[in-house]
Design a protein around this motif. Structure first.
Motif, PDB file in Angstrom:
ATOM      1  N   ARG A 115       1.012  -1.222  -0.181  1.00 48.79           N
ATOM      2  CA  ARG A 115       0.246   0.075  -0.143  1.00 48.79           C
ATOM      3  C   ARG A 115       0.396   1.661   0.222  1.00 48.79           C
ATOM      4  NH1 ARG A 115      -0.287   2.650   4.973  1.00 48.79           N
ATOM      5  NH2 ARG A 115       0.478   1.455   6.648  1.00 48.79           N
TER       6      ARG A 115
ATOM      7  N   TYR B  50      -1.758   6.018 -12.493  1.00 46.08           N
ATOM      8  CA  TYR B  50      -2.075   5.235 -11.739  1.00 46.08           C
ATOM      9  C   TYR B  50      -1.154   5.192 -10.235  1.00 46.08           C
ATOM     10  CZ  TYR B  50      -2.921   1.255 -15.446  1.00 46.08           C
ATOM     11  OH  TYR B  50      -3.145   0.667 -16.844  1.00 46.08           O
TER      12      TYR B  50
ATOM     13  N   GLN C 122      -3.972   6.550  -8.498  1.00 44.14           N
ATOM     14  CA  GLN C 122      -4.825   5.554  -7.800  1.00 44.14           C
ATOM     15  C   GLN C 122      -4.241   4.975  -6.746  1.00 44.14           C
ATOM     16  OE1 GLN C 122      -6.214   2.901 -10.985  1.00 44.14           O
ATOM     17  NE2 GLN C 122      -6.232   4.144 -11.966  1.00 44.14           N
TER      18      GLN C 122
ATOM     19  N   ALA D  50      -4.229   7.298  -3.594  1.00 42.68           N
ATOM     20  CA  ALA D  50      -5.466   6.728  -3.306  1.00 42.68           C
ATOM     21  C   ALA D  50      -5.879   6.010  -2.745  1.00 42.68           C
ATOM     22  CB  ALA D  50      -6.261   7.448  -3.931  1.00 42.68           C
ATOM     23  N   GLY D  51      -5.208   5.145  -2.409  1.00 40.95           N
ATOM     24  CA  GLY D  51      -5.293   3.861  -1.594  1.00 40.95           C
ATOM     25  C   GLY D  51      -5.950   2.391  -2.497  1.00 40.95           C
ATOM     26  N   LYS D  52      -6.660   3.387  -4.194  1.00 41.24           N
ATOM     27  CA  LYS D  52      -7.461   1.954  -5.127  1.00 41.24           C
ATOM     28  C   LYS D  52      -7.408   1.080  -5.438  1.00 41.24           C
ATOM     29  CE  LYS D  52     -10.684   6.693  -6.042  1.00 41.24           C
ATOM     30  NZ  LYS D  52     -10.548   7.316  -7.427  1.00 41.24           N
ATOM     31  N   ILE D  53      -5.337   1.077  -5.628  1.00 40.40           N
ATOM     32  CA  ILE D  53      -4.806   0.643  -5.631  1.00 40.40           C
ATOM     33  C   ILE D  53      -3.494  -0.078  -4.990  1.00 40.40           C
ATOM     34  CG2 ILE D  53      -5.229  -0.427  -7.973  1.00 40.40           C
ATOM     35  CD1 ILE D  53      -2.662   1.330  -8.886  1.00 40.40           C
TER      36      ILE D  53
END
Length: 504
Positions: free
Chosen positions: A61, A100, A103, A106-109
């Motif tokens: 993360r 990317y 993303q 923002a913690g989306k991936i």
């Protein structure tokens, strides 16, 4: 092979003998002579990569826990250590219609998903002379500028200096996704991306990088070799010049120092490159530690072999010679386990004008040794009172970094004892700095410096930056270090108060 086995055996014997003997002369003062009339390279900064622990690989993360305490970290980085140069990285995958980094932030991936796209290059359009803004993503570049470069820049400028900014393109071949173009094979496309980054940084932040490090570790890439680096330099220089930019060009920055000369020679064979390149750069991931090289040299001589064998073990002399022939500087710009012994060799043999270990800081992990390339280690269990300490090797590096500034000229310094290694500089303000690597407790006599007022400090295994009493000298200075370590002697500004202390 037989000769190398004889060297190894002899080196072991010599080590055993040296550990068991100590001559009376070791107690005599070591004489260090500085000769300001003999000059060498001009220094161009102590560098860090703009990275902390935002990539949390263990937990897959983004980790922004360092941001609230970053000001305290940067205070130490600039004012305690002396960093005045930054490397900002532009991954080749910035040419991609998908953002990317945002993303990931923002913690989306997670980290693993983000890493797959690091070097996924998808062409913005079919025309390298026309940029489609939707096809390039500079959010990660912006993050480095806003969270790291600007606050570091502010602190450097508060000291009356200018932060040197080095833009570094990265295109490793380690990831699965490659995209649909190769910047190495299409220099006009490479030039388009670099020019877009320069324009973006100027328009958004008023920042123009001082240099372009053309490619990070081309020997770890798929297609970048010397010719491709040369072609990229020629194409990019023309593109940047058309937009009013004229950065220094740094190359080849090979991971293996031993590969740097061959990459450099091939690069320089490209028509038009020679007048554009400013710095021959290398990393040290293949080079033996100086102590190993010294053992091999002594062993080789003891069995009648020439020192040419040593030159093949250490590529640093050959790198310096290439640079001298082409009237350019050298720089060692990454080695995670870099230490003061390597720094001394790079300064005196490699003639480097800039040097980098690696990144700013890491979060402390209980029981983990200081073996990475982090300048600082941070314990942030209490965010209101974080503990920010120099990593172990940083303590010795600070004895150089803090006092030798951009624009300093290295001057000649000699020792009458090969185990005491001095290096000397004259800063732009006229002040002198002499840094001494001592193998054990030593009494020193330093001659050749102009009369004046001096300060001294040392770092050993037990003490960091221990200040000695001020010294008033008529030209010869006597001082001591109580154990193996690094001692720095420096001119004291005339505006600073001083009291008389022991000194010749």
């Amino acid at each position: 092979m037989m000769a190398l086995r004889r060297i190894a055996a002899t080196a072991g014997l010599l080590a055993a003998v040296s550990l068991g003997s100590c001559s009376a002369s070791a107690r005599d003062p070591v004489e260090i002579t500085v000769d300001p009339a003999v000059t060498h390279q001009v220094m161009n900064g102590w560098e860090t990569t703009t990275r902390l622990w935002e990539y949390n690989k263990a937990e897959d993360r983004f980790d922004g826990s360092w941001v609230p305490i970053s000001g305290q970290i940067y205070d130490k980085l600039v004012n305690e250590l002396g960093i005045n140069r930054v490397r900002i990285e532009l991954k080749s995958g910035a040419e991609n219609p998908v953002d990317y980094w945002s993303q990931f932030e923002a913690g989306k991936i997670g980290y693993k998903a983000f890493r797959r796209h690091y070097y996924e290059k998808i062409n913005d359009d079919a025309d390298p002379n026309h940029l489609n803004p939707a096809g390039v993503q500079f959010s990660h570049l912006d993050y480095q500028i806003e969270k790291m470069v600007l606050p570091i820049k502010q602190r450097v400028e508060a000291n009356g200096e200018k932060l040197f900014i080095n833009l570094n393109y990265v295109d490793f071949g380690q990831t699965e996704l490659k995209g649909d173009i190769s910047h190495a094979r299409q220099p006009a496309e490479y030039a388009e991306l670099i020019d877009a980054a320069f324009v973006h940084l100027k328009d958004k932040y008023g920042i123009v990088p001082d240099s372009l490090e053309v490619i990070l570790e081309p020997d770890n890439s798929d297609h970048w070799r010397g010719r491709q680096i040369g072609e990229a330099i020629v194409a990019t220089h023309a593109r940047l010049k058309a937009d009013g930019f004229d950065p220094q060009f740094i190359a080849p920055s090979t991971a293996s120092a031993g590969r740097a000369p061959a990459f450099f020679d091939e690069m320089m064979a490209v028509p038009g490159v020679a007048p554009l390149i400013s710095t021959l750069s290398y990393h040290r991931y293949d080079s033996p530690k100086p102590a190993v090289i010294k053992g091999i040299a002594e062993s080789a001589r003891s069995i009648g072999l020439s020192d040419g064998l040593v030159d093949r073990v250490s590529p640093v002399p050959g790198i310096a010679e290439r640079a001298k022939e082409n009237h350019i500087s050298t720089a060692m710009l990454e080695h995670l386990s870099g230490d003061v012994a390597e720094l001394f060799e790079d300064l005196t043999v490699g003639q480097v004008s800039a040097w980098q270990q690696y990144d700013i800081a890491r979060k402390d992990i209980a029981g983990e040794p200081d073996e990475g390339g982090d300048y600082y280690v941070v314990v942030d269990a209490n965010p209101n009172a974080p503990v920010i300490r120099m990593a172990d090797r940083t303590r010795g590096l600070a004895q150089y970094f803090r006092y030798v500034r951009i624009g300093a000229t290295r001057v000649d310094a000699r020792s009458n004892d090969g185990d005491v290694k001095p290096v000397a500089f004259k800063n732009r303000d006229g002040g002198f700095v002499v840094v001494v690597n001592a193998d054990r407790a030593r009494n020193l006599i330093v001659g050749g410096l102009p009369p004046g007022r001096y300060l001294a400090s040392y770092t050993t295994a037990k003490e960091t930056g221990r200040e000695l009493p001020p010294i008033v000298s008529n030209g010869t200075i006597k001082l001591s270090i109580p154990a193996a370590g690094i001692l720095t002697l420096r001119s004291q500004p005339n505006t600073a108060p001083i009291r008389s202390a022991a000194g010749a």
